[in-house]
Structure formats: C-alpha cells, structure tokens
Motif scaffolding. Structure first.
Motif, PDB file in Angstrom:
ATOM      1  N   GLU A   1      -5.515  -6.949  -3.250  1.00 34.83           N
ATOM      2  CA  GLU A   1      -5.388  -7.170  -2.004  1.00 34.83           C
ATOM      3  C   GLU A   1      -4.058  -8.500  -2.047  1.00 34.83           C
ATOM      4  O   GLU A   1      -3.647  -9.085  -1.330  1.00 34.83           O
ATOM      5  N   GLY A   2      -4.616  -8.925  -3.720  1.00 31.59           N
ATOM      6  CA  GLY A   2      -2.911  -9.540  -3.873  1.00 31.59           C
ATOM      7  C   GLY A   2      -1.663  -9.046  -4.024  1.00 31.59           C
ATOM      8  O   GLY A   2      -1.441 -10.462  -4.634  1.00 31.59           O
ATOM      9  N   GLU A   3      -1.500  -7.592  -4.166  1.00 34.10           N
ATOM     10  CA  GLU A   3      -0.271  -7.608  -4.229  1.00 34.10           C
ATOM     11  C   GLU A   3       0.810  -7.818  -3.078  1.00 34.10           C
ATOM     12  O   GLU A   3       0.451  -7.285  -1.488  1.00 34.10           O
ATOM     13  N   THR A   4       1.492  -8.291  -3.229  1.00 34.13           N
ATOM     14  CA  THR A   4       2.293  -9.125  -1.774  1.00 34.13           C
ATOM     15  C   THR A   4       3.939  -8.052  -1.275  1.00 34.13           C
ATOM     16  O   THR A   4       4.315  -8.462  -1.019  1.00 34.13           O
ATOM     17  N   THR A   5       4.265  -7.499  -2.884  1.00 27.84           N
ATOM     18  CA  THR A   5       5.855  -6.522  -2.840  1.00 27.84           C
ATOM     19  C   THR A   5       5.845  -5.292  -3.404  1.00 27.84           C
ATOM     20  O   THR A   5       6.761  -4.776  -2.276  1.00 27.84           O
ATOM     21  N   CYS A   6       4.172  -4.655  -2.805  1.00 29.98           N
ATOM     22  CA  CYS A   6       4.795  -3.359  -3.512  1.00 29.98           C
ATOM     23  C   CYS A   6       3.663  -2.488  -2.222  1.00 29.98           C
ATOM     24  O   CYS A   6       2.443  -2.855  -3.146  1.00 29.98           O
ATOM     25  N   SER A   7       4.034  -1.410  -2.173  1.00 32.51           N
ATOM     26  CA  SER A   7       3.013  -1.186  -1.205  1.00 32.51           C
ATOM     27  C   SER A   7       3.118   0.604  -2.203  1.00 32.51           C
ATOM     28  O   SER A   7       3.771   0.707  -2.429  1.00 32.51           O
ATOM     29  N   LEU A   8       1.668   1.276  -0.618  1.00 30.94           N
ATOM     30  CA  LEU A   8       1.337   2.367  -1.687  1.00 30.94           C
ATOM     31  C   LEU A   8       2.122   3.374  -1.088  1.00 30.94           C
ATOM     32  O   LEU A   8       2.930   3.733  -1.596  1.00 30.94           O
ATOM     33  N   ARG A   9       2.871   3.324   0.054  1.00 26.31           N
ATOM     34  CA  ARG A   9       4.427   4.147   0.475  1.00 26.31           C
ATOM     35  C   ARG A   9       5.668   3.892  -0.629  1.00 26.31           C
ATOM     36  O   ARG A   9       6.078   4.629  -1.263  1.00 26.31           O
TER      37      ARG A   9
ATOM     38  N   ALA B   1       5.738   2.392  -4.379  1.00 27.18           N
ATOM     39  CA  ALA B   1       4.694   3.750  -5.076  1.00 27.18           C
ATOM     40  C   ALA B   1       4.955   4.417  -4.931  1.00 27.18           C
ATOM     41  O   ALA B   1       6.229   5.355  -6.370  1.00 27.18           O
ATOM     42  N   LEU B   2       4.924   5.702  -4.502  1.00 31.51           N
ATOM     43  CA  LEU B   2       4.797   6.851  -4.219  1.00 31.51           C
ATOM     44  C   LEU B   2       6.865   7.057  -3.713  1.00 31.51           C
ATOM     45  O   LEU B   2       6.671   8.301  -4.466  1.00 31.51           O
ATOM     46  N   SER B   3       6.859   6.286  -3.182  1.00 33.06           N
ATOM     47  CA  SER B   3       8.532   6.823  -3.248  1.00 33.06           C
ATOM     48  C   SER B   3       9.215   7.252  -4.058  1.00 33.06           C
ATOM     49  O   SER B   3      10.410   7.675  -4.252  1.00 33.06           O
ATOM     50  N   GLN B   4       9.517   6.018  -5.540  1.00 37.26           N
ATOM     51  CA  GLN B   4      10.095   5.641  -6.426  1.00 37.26           C
ATOM     52  C   GLN B   4       8.955   7.168  -7.504  1.00 37.26           C
ATOM     53  O   GLN B   4       9.600   6.775  -8.310  1.00 37.26           O
ATOM     54  N   ARG B   5       8.249   7.737  -7.420  1.00 37.30           N
ATOM     55  CA  ARG B   5       7.787   8.848  -8.247  1.00 37.30           C
ATOM     56  C   ARG B   5       7.923  10.288  -7.544  1.00 37.30           C
ATOM     57  O   ARG B   5       7.019  10.186  -6.786  1.00 37.30           O
ATOM     58  N   GLU B   6       7.951  11.089  -8.630  1.00 39.67           N
ATOM     59  CA  GLU B   6       7.877  12.600  -8.286  1.00 39.67           C
ATOM     60  C   GLU B   6       6.767  13.043  -7.801  1.00 39.67           C
ATOM     61  O   GLU B   6       5.970  12.677  -8.642  1.00 39.67           O
ATOM     62  N   GLN B   7       6.758  14.095  -7.803  1.00 37.45           N
ATOM     63  CA  GLN B   7       5.526  14.827  -7.279  1.00 37.45           C
ATOM     64  C   GLN B   7       4.805  14.625  -8.800  1.00 37.45           C
ATOM     65  O   GLN B   7       4.524  15.147  -9.197  1.00 37.45           O
ATOM     66  N   PRO B   8       3.127  14.129  -9.173  1.00 35.75           N
ATOM     67  CA  PRO B   8       2.456  14.131 -10.252  1.00 35.75           C
ATOM     68  C   PRO B   8       1.531  15.365 -10.128  1.00 35.75           C
ATOM     69  O   PRO B   8       1.103  15.985  -9.139  1.00 35.75           O
ATOM     70  N   THR B   9       1.047  15.394 -11.110  1.00 37.71           N
ATOM     71  CA  THR B   9      -0.209  16.769 -11.016  1.00 37.71           C
ATOM     72  C   THR B   9      -1.563  15.493 -11.095  1.00 37.71           C
ATOM     73  O   THR B   9      -2.588  16.453 -10.468  1.00 37.71           O
ATOM     74  N   ALA B  10      -1.318  14.684 -11.189  1.00 37.61           N
ATOM     75  CA  ALA B  10      -2.796  13.993 -11.124  1.00 37.61           C
ATOM     76  C   ALA B  10      -2.078  12.512 -11.052  1.00 37.61           C
ATOM     77  O   ALA B  10      -1.599  11.423 -11.423  1.00 37.61           O
ATOM     78  N   VAL B  11      -3.555  11.800 -10.628  1.00 35.89           N
ATOM     79  CA  VAL B  11      -3.219  10.558  -9.514  1.00 35.89           C
ATOM     80  C   VAL B  11      -4.366  10.002 -10.233  1.00 35.89           C
ATOM     81  O   VAL B  11      -5.481  10.700 -10.491  1.00 35.89           O
TER      82      VAL B  11
ATOM     83  N   GLN C   1      -1.309  -2.200 -19.407  1.00 38.03           N
ATOM     84  CA  GLN C   1      -0.672  -0.802 -19.818  1.00 38.03           C
ATOM     85  C   GLN C   1       0.158   0.302 -18.499  1.00 38.03           C
ATOM     86  O   GLN C   1      -0.264   1.543 -19.012  1.00 38.03           O
ATOM     87  N   GLY C   2       0.520  -0.442 -17.867  1.00 35.24           N
ATOM     88  CA  GLY C   2       1.426   0.532 -17.361  1.00 35.24           C
ATOM     89  C   GLY C   2       1.291   1.203 -15.912  1.00 35.24           C
ATOM     90  O   GLY C   2       1.242   1.564 -15.153  1.00 35.24           O
ATOM     91  N   ALA C   3       0.049   0.664 -15.586  1.00 33.14           N
ATOM     92  CA  ALA C   3      -0.254   0.829 -14.166  1.00 33.14           C
ATOM     93  C   ALA C   3       0.784  -0.327 -12.184  1.00 33.14           C
ATOM     94  O   ALA C   3       1.068  -0.931 -13.119  1.00 33.14           O
ATOM     95  N   LEU C   4      -0.194   0.771 -11.728  1.00 28.97           N
ATOM     96  CA  LEU C   4       1.126  -0.003 -10.638  1.00 28.97           C
ATOM     97  C   LEU C   4       0.140  -0.376  -9.284  1.00 28.97           C
ATOM     98  O   LEU C   4      -1.231   0.473  -9.419  1.00 28.97           O
ATOM     99  N   SER C   5       1.127  -2.184  -9.513  1.00 28.14           N
ATOM    100  CA  SER C   5      -0.530  -2.297  -8.701  1.00 28.14           C
ATOM    101  C   SER C   5       0.084  -2.481  -7.182  1.00 28.14           C
ATOM    102  O   SER C   5       1.532  -2.752  -7.094  1.00 28.14           O
ATOM    103  N   VAL C   6      -0.586  -1.557  -5.530  1.00 28.09           N
ATOM    104  CA  VAL C   6      -0.274  -2.057  -5.387  1.00 28.09           C
ATOM    105  C   VAL C   6      -0.918  -2.258  -3.664  1.00 28.09           C
ATOM    106  O   VAL C   6      -2.415  -2.751  -3.936  1.00 28.09           O
ATOM    107  N   SER C   7      -0.630  -2.462  -2.546  1.00 27.55           N
ATOM    108  CA  SER C   7      -1.150  -3.035  -1.321  1.00 27.55           C
ATOM    109  C   SER C   7      -1.117  -1.856  -0.775  1.00 27.55           C
ATOM    110  O   SER C   7      -0.746  -1.002  -0.264  1.00 27.55           O
TER     111      SER C   7
END
Length: 260
Positions: A175-183, A185-195, A216-222
C-alpha cells in the motif's frame, strides 16, 4: 459431467483397454450421493495435467471402475503458475485466501511470518496447520474442477523468504507504493511462465521488508488507491494476473479418442 481426482496408480491397462479404479470417499460419493450407474460417464484428472473421459463399468459404494474413452491435457490449469507468498492471517481469513485462491487458479501457497504478522502459531503447531490448510486447498480444488491440487508449503520464517524469491519474477503488493501499478508492472514484462506474488499481513509490510525484497529483484506494485484487506489482496491480484495474460478464457475440449 462430474470430475474426480485420481492417483496415477488408479490407472491400468487390461486387455488393451485403459481402466480407472476409484475407491474411498469418491467411490462413496459416486455410488451413494450421485447414484451413478454403469454406462454413466465421468471425467478424471490425475493431478499431473492429464484429463480422462471414463465410462463406468462397475459401481459400488466401495469401488468404482470404468474404461477410459478419451484422454487429453487438462485445460482447467492455467499456463501461468502463480505461487502466493501469504503472510499468515488470523483465523478464517487464512482459510478464505486458500480456498478462493485455489478456485481462482493459484498453483502453490507459501505461508510465512513477517514483522507485523499477528497470527503466530507455536512451532509445534506448524505441521498441524500445514495439514489443515492442505485439506482446505484439496477440497477447494475438487469443488472447482482444478487439474491439480495446489501445494501448501510449510510455515516459513521471514529470514528464508528473500532467498526463495531470488532470481524469480516477483510482485510485492504494498500500500506504500505510489509510482508503479500492477498494470504498469505487467505491461513492461513479456508473458512469464511463473509469478511469485507476495502479500503482507493485516498490518501490511514495513518499508524495510519491502526494500529487502526489492533488493532481490522484486517489483513493488500498488493494487489501487483503496486499502484492501489482507485476505482480499492475494486472490484479487492473482485473478488480475490471470486475466491480463489471457488465462481466464473458456477452455476447449482436448480429449482424444482412446480407441473405443
């Protein structure tokens, strides 16, 4: 057509025909509750992605047997494999996440302890908790017609979580993420096989915990401008992931004739 889970050992070939034997509660359900008769058809899944159409030949409350008419991939399973790392929640909230997450299509669950976790079972209760949660997931998988039974991992301490996520596509809902929405984050990534989807407890993650995961490489999303309950966030995010990647479309039948 009802669907049942079977162990691979329930399949055998006799006189050139592949046969299925069902025992235990499922046999009782077929014989006593559904009042199945020889000649009726059911679907059976082996939990490994294979779906069978079966015509029943023997029906008793103790044992049900049938011949396999067709076999194919079980399209009930999404190609996208979602593992939900869920900080343990109080009481029935955790049960709800497991049940609804299974219905939606989550592949595995990792219950863990974080700084603000309120529900903290004693270590000697971990195994009992895991068994109970696995039973909830198993029942939900059967009810919803899944092609596999999701796995519930043992209760995991926070110290082990970052290393489990290292090198994997990981989304942390915060809830503290203010710049990156889930949409976004996903629009910047080709379809993965696992999340790997990480959800905090009732009190949310601390900024320090999120920073460790991001390192560790995780993406924080709102998940939006409204504060979601902890038990809502995981199933909602999983559903949005499956929708975004087209995993909620109707599944065509892929059963192939088995020679009958």
């Amino acid at each position: 057509m009802p669907k049942f889970f079977i162990e691979p050992s329930a399949l055998r070939t006799e006189d050139g025909r592949q046969q299925v034997t069902i025992t235990g509660e499922d046999a009782h359900h077929l014989g006593r509750v559904l009042r199945a008769q020889p000649g009726d058809r059911i679907k059976a899944t082996d939990g490994r992605g294979n779906l069978y159409e079966v015509v029943l030949t023997v029906v008793t409350p103790e044992t049900v047997r049938g011949d396999v008419l067709a076999v194919g991939p079980d399209q009930a399973e999404p190609a996208l494999k979602i593992t939900l790392f869920q900080s343990i929640l109080k009481g029935e909230k955790m049960d709800w996440v497991l049940q609804k997450g299974t219905e939606i299509g989550i592949t595995a669950f990792v219950p863990f302890l974080s700084a603000r976790t309120i529900a903290r079972p004693a270590p000697n209760q971990y195994a009992k908790k895991q068994e109970r949660w696995q039973n909830i997931v198993t029942a939900a998988a059967k009810q919803s017609g899944r092609g596999l039974i999701p796995k519930v991992y043992p209760v995991t301490p926070w110290s082990a979580v970052p290393s489990m996520l290292a090198g994997q596509f990981t989304l942390v809902a915060w809830e503290g993420e203010t710049t990156c929405s889930l949409r976004q984050a996903l629009s910047q990534r080709e379809q993965p096989t696992a999340v790997q989807l990480v959800i905090g407890p009732e009190g949310g993650f601390s900024p320090e915990e999120v920073a460790v995961l991001v390192a560790q490489g995780a993406l924080s999303v709102s998940l939006g401008p409204r504060i979601l309950r902890a038990e809502t966030a995981g199933p909602l995010a999983a559903g949005l992931l499956l929708f975004h990647y087209g995993a909620l479309e109707p599944a065509p039948s892929t059963l192939a004739n088995n020679g009958r």
